[in-house]
Design a protein around this motif. Structure first.
Motif, mmCIF file in Angstrom:
data_model
loop_
_atom_site.group_PDB
_atom_site.id
_atom_site.type_symbol
_atom_site.label_atom_id
_atom_site.label_comp_id
_atom_site.label_asym_id
_atom_site.label_seq_id
_atom_site.Cartn_x
_atom_site.Cartn_y
_atom_site.Cartn_z
ATOM 1 N N UNK A 78 0.814 -1.221 0.000
ATOM 2 C CA UNK A 78 0.000 0.000 0.000
ATOM 3 C C UNK A 78 0.845 1.268 0.000
ATOM 4 N N UNK A 79 2.121 1.146 -0.350
ATOM 5 C CA UNK A 79 2.996 2.310 -0.389
ATOM 6 C C UNK A 79 4.322 2.036 0.282
ATOM 7 N N UNK A 80 5.131 3.069 0.510
ATOM 8 C CA UNK A 80 6.431 2.859 1.147
ATOM 9 C C UNK A 80 6.294 2.370 2.584
ATOM 10 N N UNK A 81 7.339 1.735 3.071
ATOM 11 C CA UNK A 81 7.353 1.165 4.423
ATOM 12 C C UNK A 81 7.382 2.294 5.456
ATOM 13 N N UNK A 82 6.231 2.587 6.028
ATOM 14 C CA UNK A 82 6.124 3.714 6.939
ATOM 15 C C UNK A 82 6.828 3.474 8.273
#
Length: 425
Positions: A162-166
């Protein structure tokens, strides 16, 4: 020799011999095909030929009487700011519209920050011992090139679904005041095709950054570049940053480069009042104003967001069959062989292909030796270094369907050849 090669040596060598002969037949064709960059094809460019005559000889004034032939208008004409505000989902007063290149806006903005403190910062970045950017990877090579050119250290960040590793991002920015920015392509990301989730965007907006002048460089390049009838939805990061108490945190970029003519589109930026006032003072030293006649043409051509969306459906009708062909060929030639994996994007301009580790550079070189130019292996990582040497960015838009079919047949052949060579080594 590996256990698999020992067990199936004859079979592997027979396969290899067959593949080598097939490869030699491709070499004999002396192909000259290029899939290196995400360039619109001629049919896509033709969709925008109406730009040439959408304004007549006497049509050069804005609604409020500004003569677009003359100097001025650093932030763009009112009509184009309204159009771009629709695209960026913000108020026209929060939008600045420049020339044809959003990359140019990004470069200039960061270059200015190297000389002059951003709002919230005490020193220009260029006067600090170190400046670092987070780079979700695989990502856009031209973003990384800006950092490398300006001497900014790049820190790769992994992607999740779902996107970059937060988790990784939050830990990094909380610990290091030298981290001043992060590159983001939030919708149909280049090259993975991922659209950031609401959770990711909210966490970006609320980052516990140790640097007071930390900025998100949010390149929404593929905002309306859908390949399906159910476009991905993206949470408004400008609103999210305000709600998180960080109104100055983000610069949102976009352009019409892949909507109309890449060499003659318009670039746009949205941000806070503080950020825009800071930037306009710097741009005012560089130029007395952008090409307002081209801004007027774009407004006359599109009229509003609905006009843009209708126009982009025509683009999708041209390029979706090309994406389908790439995916169909990859499935037909490689599915079930455990030699590669690939993305299935719902929009954007790219397909991300992963070979077995250690194979990407050899695959790209073999394809080039037979006449098909691909994006260099490693280009989607900072400094051109893919730690696993496996990612290849595929750009299906420019070649014709027959050319693309031949290129993909060769590419899948090269993947099999290099994979078996590695197994037999």
């Amino acid at each position: 020799m590996t256990q698999l090669a020992q067990t199936n040596e004859l079979t592997l060598r027979d396969q290899y011999t067959f593949l080598v002969r097939s490869y030699e037949k491709f070499q004999a064709q002396k192909l000259k095909l290029n899939m290196a960059r995400g360039i619109p094809c001629q049919e896509q460019l033709d969709l925008s030929n109406g730009l040439f005559d959408c304004t007549g000889p006497g049509d050069y004034k804005t609604g409020n009487g500004v003569d677009c032939r003359n100097y001025g208008g650093i932030e763009g004409i009112p009509e184009v700011r309204e159009l771009c505000a629709e695209l960026l989902e913000t108020d026209p007063q929060q939008v600045l519209v420049g020339g044809n290149s959003s990359l140019n806006l990004m470069f200039d903005l960061i270059a200015h920050a190297m000389f002059y403190p951003l709002p919230g910062g005490s020193r220009a970045w260029g006067k600090l011992p170190a400046v670092k950017f987070l780079c979700p990877s695989p990502g856009y090579d031209r973003h990384f090139a800006i950092c490398e050119h300006l001497g900014i250290e790049m820190i790769p960040v992994n992607y999740r679904q779902d996107g970059p590793d937060m988790d990784q991002i939050e830990a990094l920015v909380a610990a290091d005041p030298a981290i001043k920015g992060i590159w983001c392509v939030p919708k149909y990301s280049n090259p993975l095709g991922i659209t950031y989730s609401d959770t990711v965007i909210r966490r970006l907006a609320a980052l516990p950054a140790k640097a007071g002048d930390f900025r998100i460089f949010y390149d929404n390049a593929y905002n309306v570049h859908h390949l399906t009838a159910t476009p991905a939805r993206l949470l408004n990061i400008l609103d999210a940053c305000k709600q998180a108490g960080h109104p100055d945190r983000v610069f949102v970029f976009g352009s019409t480069s892949k909507m109309t003519f890449p060499g003659a589109g318009i670039a746009m930026l949205a941000s806070s009042d503080a950020n825009l006032n800071w930037l306009k003072k710097k741009i005012g030293i560089q130029t007395i104003g952008p090409d307002k006649l081209n801004q007027l043409r774009q407004v006359r051509f599109f009229r509003n967001r609905a006009g843009i969306e209708a126009h982009m459906q025509k683009h999708a009708a041209i390029i979706k069959p090309k994406f389908d062909l790439v995916l169909t060929t990859l499935t037909a030639e490689l599915a079930g062989k455990s030699l590669a994996s690939w993305s299935n994007p719902q929009g954007g301009y790219f397909i991300s292909l992963d070979t077995l580790p250690g194979c990407a550079k050899q695959v790209v070189a073999k394809a080039a030796a037979a006449g098909v130019v691909l994006t260099p292996a490693g280009a989607t990582f900072p400094y051109g270094r893919d730690p696993e040497d496996k990612n290849i960015r595929l750009s299906p838009t420019f070649p014709s369907l027959p050319e693309l079919k031949k290129a993909m047949q060769l590419l899948t052949l090269c993947i099999q050849l290099v994979s078996i060579e590695q197994e037999l080594a």
